[in-house]
Design a protein around this motif. Structure first.
Motif, mmCIF file in Angstrom:
data_model
loop_
_atom_site.group_PDB
_atom_site.id
_atom_site.type_symbol
_atom_site.label_atom_id
_atom_site.label_comp_id
_atom_site.label_asym_id
_atom_site.label_seq_id
_atom_site.Cartn_x
_atom_site.Cartn_y
_atom_site.Cartn_z
ATOM 1 N N THR A 537 0.859 -1.346 0.089
ATOM 2 C CA THR A 537 -0.195 -0.075 -0.128
ATOM 3 C C THR A 537 0.881 1.231 0.042
ATOM 4 O O THR A 537 1.806 1.264 0.762
ATOM 5 N N VAL A 538 0.895 2.202 -1.136
ATOM 6 C CA VAL A 538 1.599 3.350 -1.225
ATOM 7 C C VAL A 538 0.802 4.342 -0.582
ATOM 8 O O VAL A 538 -0.019 4.778 -1.123
ATOM 9 N N VAL A 539 1.496 5.404 0.237
ATOM 10 C CA VAL A 539 0.985 6.325 0.963
ATOM 11 C C VAL A 539 1.860 7.517 0.273
ATOM 12 O O VAL A 539 3.095 7.613 0.506
ATOM 13 N N LEU A 540 1.068 8.357 -0.409
ATOM 14 C CA LEU A 540 1.933 9.514 -1.144
ATOM 15 C C LEU A 540 1.934 10.792 -0.056
ATOM 16 O O LEU A 540 0.678 11.104 0.159
ATOM 17 N N TYR A 541 2.838 11.295 0.445
ATOM 18 C CA TYR A 541 2.807 12.488 1.446
ATOM 19 C C TYR A 541 3.309 13.741 0.497
ATOM 20 O O TYR A 541 4.593 13.502 0.103
ATOM 21 N N ALA A 542 2.723 14.643 0.419
ATOM 22 C CA ALA A 542 2.644 15.678 -0.538
ATOM 23 C C ALA A 542 2.337 17.228 0.324
ATOM 24 O O ALA A 542 1.424 17.697 0.320
ATOM 25 N N VAL A 573 5.795 7.362 0.241
ATOM 26 C CA VAL A 573 6.514 8.149 -0.818
ATOM 27 C C VAL A 573 6.245 9.526 -0.594
ATOM 28 O O VAL A 573 5.125 10.014 -0.308
ATOM 29 N N VAL A 574 7.453 10.466 -0.742
ATOM 30 C CA VAL A 574 7.203 11.966 -0.355
ATOM 31 C C VAL A 574 7.625 12.780 -1.692
ATOM 32 O O VAL A 574 8.556 12.383 -2.456
ATOM 33 N N ARG A 575 6.785 13.678 -1.643
ATOM 34 C CA ARG A 575 7.030 14.782 -2.978
ATOM 35 C C ARG A 575 6.774 15.980 -2.506
ATOM 36 O O ARG A 575 5.830 16.352 -1.816
ATOM 37 N N LEU A 576 7.974 16.632 -2.091
ATOM 38 C CA LEU A 576 8.171 18.174 -1.961
ATOM 39 C C LEU A 576 7.609 19.063 -3.034
ATOM 40 O O LEU A 576 7.538 18.752 -3.880
ATOM 41 N N HIS A 577 6.989 20.301 -2.351
ATOM 42 C CA HIS A 577 6.703 21.275 -3.342
ATOM 43 C C HIS A 577 7.838 21.578 -4.260
ATOM 44 O O HIS A 577 9.062 21.578 -3.970
ATOM 45 N N PRO A 578 7.489 21.775 -5.583
ATOM 46 C CA PRO A 578 8.609 22.264 -6.724
ATOM 47 C C PRO A 578 9.669 23.160 -6.222
ATOM 48 O O PRO A 578 10.694 23.211 -6.592
ATOM 49 N N SER A 579 9.062 24.084 -5.538
ATOM 50 C CA SER A 579 9.950 25.037 -5.215
ATOM 51 C C SER A 579 10.951 25.099 -4.325
ATOM 52 O O SER A 579 11.847 25.771 -4.159
ATOM 53 N N LEU A 580 10.818 23.792 -3.414
ATOM 54 C CA LEU A 580 11.785 23.468 -2.511
ATOM 55 C C LEU A 580 12.655 22.243 -3.012
ATOM 56 O O LEU A 580 13.473 21.835 -2.121
ATOM 57 N N ALA A 581 12.647 21.970 -4.258
ATOM 58 C CA ALA A 581 13.315 20.842 -4.717
ATOM 59 C C ALA A 581 14.847 21.206 -4.652
ATOM 60 O O ALA A 581 15.743 20.310 -4.307
ATOM 61 N N ALA A 617 -2.989 6.206 -1.477
ATOM 62 C CA ALA A 617 -3.838 7.124 -0.776
ATOM 63 C C ALA A 617 -2.667 8.288 -0.722
ATOM 64 O O ALA A 617 -1.524 8.258 -0.766
ATOM 65 N N LEU A 618 -3.532 9.471 -0.201
ATOM 66 C CA LEU A 618 -2.593 10.780 -0.237
ATOM 67 C C LEU A 618 -2.994 11.364 1.130
ATOM 68 O O LEU A 618 -3.927 11.387 1.629
ATOM 69 N N VAL A 619 -1.635 12.210 1.487
ATOM 70 C CA VAL A 619 -1.599 12.560 2.605
ATOM 71 C C VAL A 619 -0.902 14.030 2.398
ATOM 72 O O VAL A 619 -0.005 14.122 1.760
ATOM 73 N N THR A 620 -1.673 14.964 2.622
ATOM 74 C CA THR A 620 -1.202 16.444 2.101
ATOM 75 C C THR A 620 -1.741 17.384 3.352
ATOM 76 O O THR A 620 -2.612 17.092 4.044
ATOM 77 N N ASP A 621 -1.342 18.445 3.232
ATOM 78 C CA ASP A 621 -1.588 19.676 4.247
ATOM 79 C C ASP A 621 -2.640 20.454 3.289
ATOM 80 O O ASP A 621 -3.911 20.256 3.288
ATOM 81 N N TYR A 622 -2.248 21.505 2.304
ATOM 82 C CA TYR A 622 -3.120 22.482 1.715
ATOM 83 C C TYR A 622 -2.748 22.630 0.389
ATOM 84 O O TYR A 622 -2.815 23.453 -0.149
ATOM 85 N N SER A 623 -2.054 21.330 -0.312
ATOM 86 C CA SER A 623 -1.553 21.260 -1.485
ATOM 87 C C SER A 623 -2.564 21.290 -2.584
ATOM 88 O O SER A 623 -3.552 20.445 -2.170
#
Length: 738
Positions: A537-542, A573-581, A617-623
């Motif tokens: 089960t892949v959980v994406l945190y963005a 799986v973690v994907r940061l905001h592109p501006s933070l890459a 599944a997706l875990v995000t804040d306000y993206s």
């Protein structure tokens, strides 16, 4: 016996000392001792240390009767150390959260009998005005590999800043070699070179473990003083160590060159030496350089040390004059090139528009991405007679598929193409230099459904619009003919945020077509590329960026802990905001966790749609990613632990905690419970998601890209026609507007 003995020499840092000690004592890893050495500091440092020692038994304070300097203060603390590894921490610097845990884990990973002799980790410079910049040579750590090595096997390790505090040292190794610090400035030099050159096992940790404070004043190495002459004695000590260890004789040419470069660098700094002493400093450097010369040819840039100070001064003046002439020549060439480009543009702007030419760009020319890419693909199928040309930055061109025609920004080709194109497709504004010709069609795709304030609505949020010229942005938006929307919410927001004369096109978001039309197995390539088991089960945190935080990044919870708490059969799986890459955010632990296989860092994945398809599944804040992800009809959890601060600084069009696409967590404890209990995918989650989808996926039907091409480029009545943006009075009905 503790794992780490952290030796902290203290002198005249009362304003920074508490922050330093708190960063150590607040670490999640607690197997350490602190030996604080009060170097007869004249301020309240001694009292501060005593207060900490009373509160925490791990702190031991040594008060020196007289000031001995940084190096000898470290020496004074070493006999009291009983830890396996020595960590020399300067008292105005701080450890990053989780640093000791990461260092301990890396030591375990590179284990063997006793562990490595030295572990080198990364750091970031933190400036007095609030900025943060990662070590520019961080790649040296990443390229070192997972195994231990010697300096001879990986000499690049010596390219790093020769300081003591970006390393931990096995105490038995230090004791066996009787390493110690000399007095004076540049005391790190005769410590770091001998320790690194003699080490049989060196390991690296590609993680920012320390914040190196850049003080506006108070850095002794930035002070104008004759104490900078100490550097000569320090290199004499380095060469004396080589003399005592014949097995290291092969390093003499390298250190000879390093010494010359270091001394010339000090001499070139305008604030290091009194002007009257520079001649003497040069002479002593030249004498030292001659004394320790080898049979190797002298590098060209160091041959000046074979001459006189007057020759050095003449060369410096010549370089300064050359630099000035070079700047003027570059300016002249720039003016001439500008005239040529303007003339080129003028010539082509007086030719008729090419009705079969479209220009695409995405994310400020970063590649074939997002909505413009989806429209381009559809145009190739539906309208192959329309030639599509992309505007792509030169550093991104090598990553393009071979069948993509492109021009680079502001080149002559760019001027020619943009002067004659009929269609312009972009998800950000075109540069102000691009003049909209009558008859051209500008299609603005945006970058998703807006939650946070955008455009003119930022006028009341000075922090969020820092460095952002709203009037200029609106003048660029005046070129839009069509604004694509996926829902009525976006239609109302764009009409308010961009009070221009465009028409709103209810086409849906083209990039979401692949999500709406998703099939079983989509995303399998991503899973295979990152070696994620098929049954996981892949959980994406963005997470999104924060405007109220310098640098934009905040760690809201421990990623390693969340990955562990998800349990067996799960991959985070973690994907940061592109501006933070490209900033320090990934160096604060994400890159190291990815290397160790604890999480998967998907920040650099070019197509976010593929990352979403590979997740469950997706875990995000306000993206804004949540609005796209809802098209997959998969569980979404909103982690809103700082919603109040976020809305105060940035502003939001509605309360996501009240209209969320799934359960909302306000703390890490709640987030972990949602997954441990299974509530993240329960019936209530599905009910909330259905309401969210009905509201925000209204026009996403899987045909958005074709609809854009057919209706806005070919003029076919395939979908509802573009309608004018809502008038001022109609905009006020938007829920949550203030």
């Amino acid at each position: 016996m503790p794992r780490f003995s952290i030796i902290v020499p203290v002198f005249k840092v009362q304003g920074f000392l508490a922050e330093c000690l708190d960063s150590v004592l607040g670490q999640s890893y607690t197997d350490f001792e602190v030996i604080a050495v009060d170097d007869c500091s004249p301020d309240d440092c001694g009292a501060i240390l005593d207060e900490y020692a009373e509160r925490d038994a791990r702190v031991r304070v040594l008060h020196l009767p007289e000031n001995v300097g940084l190096g000898r203060a470290r020496n004074a603390g070493m006999p009291y150390a009983v830890g396996d590894f020595l960590f020399f921490l300067d008292s105005d610097d701080t450890l990053t959260p989780g640093a000791l845990r990461a260092i301990a884990d890396r030591l375990d990973e590179t284990g063997g009998p006793g562990g490595p002799d030295i572990l080198v980790f990364d750091y970031a410079r933190t400036y007095w005005w609030g900025g943060t910049r990662r070590n520019a040579l961080a790649q040296v750590l990443a390229e070192a590999g997972e195994h231990t090595f010697t300096a001879a096997e990986y000499p690049k390790i010596l390219d790093l800043l020769m300081v003591v505090w970006n390393k931990v040292y096995r105490r038995d190794y230090v004791t066996a070699h009787s390493f110690s610090f000399p007095p004076g400035y540049y005391e790190d030099t005769p410590w770091t070179f001998p320790t690194l050159l003699s080490a049989r096992r060196i390991a690296t940790l590609d993680r920012i473990c320390l914040n190196y404070r850049q003080r506006r004043q108070g850095n002794i190495l930035s002070t104008t003083s004759r104490k900078h002459f100490d550097v000569h004695d320090q290199y004499e000590r380095v060469f004396a160590y080589l003399d005592a260890h014949p097995e290291l004789a092969g390093w003499r040419p390298y250190l000879h060159r390093k010494m010359g470069e270091h001394c010339l660098d000090i001499l070139a700094k305008p604030d290091r030496l009194p002007a009257r002493d520079k001649d003497e400093f040069f002479r002593r450097t030249a004498e030292l350089f001659h004394k320790h010369r080898t049979g190797q040819p002298v590098p060209g840039e160091l041959r000046i040390l074979e001459g006189s100070y007057s020759h050095y001064r003449a060369r410096q003046r010549a370089v300064a004059v050359g630099d000035a002439l070079g700047r003027r020549a570059r300016q002249a060439r720039g003016v001439a090139a500008g005239r040529i480009k303007r003339g080129w543009s003028w010539m082509h702007e007086h030719r008729a528009l090419d009705p079969n030419l479209a220009v695409y760009s995405a994310f400020s020319h970063h590649g074939v991405l997002g909505d413009p890419a989806a429209i381009h693909r559809a145009a190739r199928d539906v309208a192959p007679h329309i030639r599509g040309v992309w505007v792509v930055r030169e550093d991104q061109a090598e990553h393009l598929p071979p069948d993509i025609e492109y021009v680079t920004p502001d080149s002559l080709g760019y001027r020619r193409i943009t002067a004659r194109a009929t269609y312009f497709v972009n998800n950000v504004n075109w540069p102000w230099t691009l003049v909209k010709r009558p008859g051209s069609v500008h299609i603005h795709t945006h970058q998703g459904t807006p939650l946070k304030y955008m455009g003119a609505d930022l006028q009341g949020k000075p922090g969020a619009r820092y460095g952002f010229d709203v009037p200029q942005m609106l003048r660029r938006a005046d070129r839009w003919d069509h604004s694509l929307v996926a829902n009525r919410h976006s239609e109302l927001v764009w009409g308010r945020a961009y009070p221009c004369h465009f028409a709103s096109a209810r086409t849906g978001s083209p990039r979401n077509d692949v999500l709406v039309n998703a099939k079983p197995g989509d995303g399998a390539q991503f899973r295979a590329r990152h070696k994620i088991p098929r049954d996981h089960t892949v959980v994406l945190y963005a997470p999104t960026r924060r405007d109220h935080v310098r640098g934009g990044h905040v760690d809201h919870f421990d990623l390693a802990r969340f990955a562990e708490d998800l349990g067996e059969g799960h991959t985070l799986v973690v994907r940061l905001h592109p501006s933070l890459a490209d900033g320090p955010a990934r160096g604060l632990g994400l890159a190291e966790l990815h290397r160790r296989g604890v999480v998967v860092d998907a920040t650099d994945e070019p197509r976010v749609e593929e990352v979403m398809l590979a997740s469950d599944a997706l875990v995000t804040d306000y993206s804004a990613l949540m609005f796209d992800y809802a098209n997959l009809d998969r569980p979404i959890v909103v982690h809103a632990d700082d919603w109040g601060a976020y809305t105060a600084s940035r502003g939001a069009y509605f309360d996501i905690t009240e209209g969320a696409p799934g359960h909302v967590s306000h703390s890490y404890r709640e987030l972990a419970w949602l997954f441990a209990s299974g509530c993240w995918r329960d019936q209530e989650s599905a009910r909330l998601r259905a309401g969210f989808r009905a509201r925000f996926c209204e026009f996403d039907d899987g045909r958005a890209a074709q609809r854009v091409v057919r209706t806005l480029m070919l003029g076919e009545p395939d979908a509802p026609e573009s309608i004018p943006a809502p008038a001022a009075g109609e905009r006020d009905v938007l829920t949550g507007m203030r």
